[in-house]
Design a protein around this motif. Structure first.
Motif: not given
Length: 157
Positions: A12, A29-34, A101-102, A107, A109
């Motif tokens: 990140p 900052t983190v997304s589902q794609a990350d 879920k973040i 996070a 998975r």
């Protein structure tokens, strides 16, 4: 079935200025794609067959409840020890289903996956259908695996 192409580890980006320690107090900052990329990095580490590369993706106090071991691994040495023998099977996995879920510094998975392996003695291949839970923690400026649980499906497919 969704499969992933092997890629480099996610790192990140920190905001400009300051140190990683100063930014650790904020939510990264983190997304589902990350989060999906974390699995790609894990699968890529498996492909190296290097237990140190795989173990390096885990936090220092991670818990590994592996598919093919009855022993919980709760130390860096224990996590590494598991992968020394497991990686001899040339494992590669594909995600079959996934829910992400973040939170601020964690996070997760969870879902189902298929782990393809080869018997090192015979070269025979087998596919293991299993459930998985990855819990990631933002630790020292990077996302790491804090908990991994995988168990074979109880019902035939």
């Amino acid at each position: 079935m969704k499969s992933f192409i092997l890629a480099a580890t996610l790192v990140p980006a920190l905001a400009l200025g300051g140190t990683a320690a100063a930014h650790d107090a904020k939510c990264p900052t983190v997304s589902q794609a990350d989060v999906a990329q974390q699995f790609t990095a894990f699968n890529a580490a498996w492909a190296t067959k290097d237990p140190d590369k795989v173990a390096g993706l885990f936090t220092k106090d991670a818990v590994l409840l592996a598919t093919v071991s009855n022993k919980p691994r709760t130390t860096p040495e224990g996590v590494r020890d598991y992968f020394v023998s497991f990686l001899k099977n040339s494992p590669q996995a594909t995600i079959d289903s996934s829910s992400v879920k973040i939170d601020c510094r964690t996070a997760s998975r969870v879902g189902t996956w298929t782990v393809n392996m080869k018997d090192p003695a015979t070269g025979g291949a087998r596919a293991v259908k299993a459930r998985y839970s990855f819990v990631y923690k933002y630790d020292g400026g990077a996302w790491k695996i804090d908990h991994l649980h995988s168990s074979m499906m109880p019902e035939p497919s």
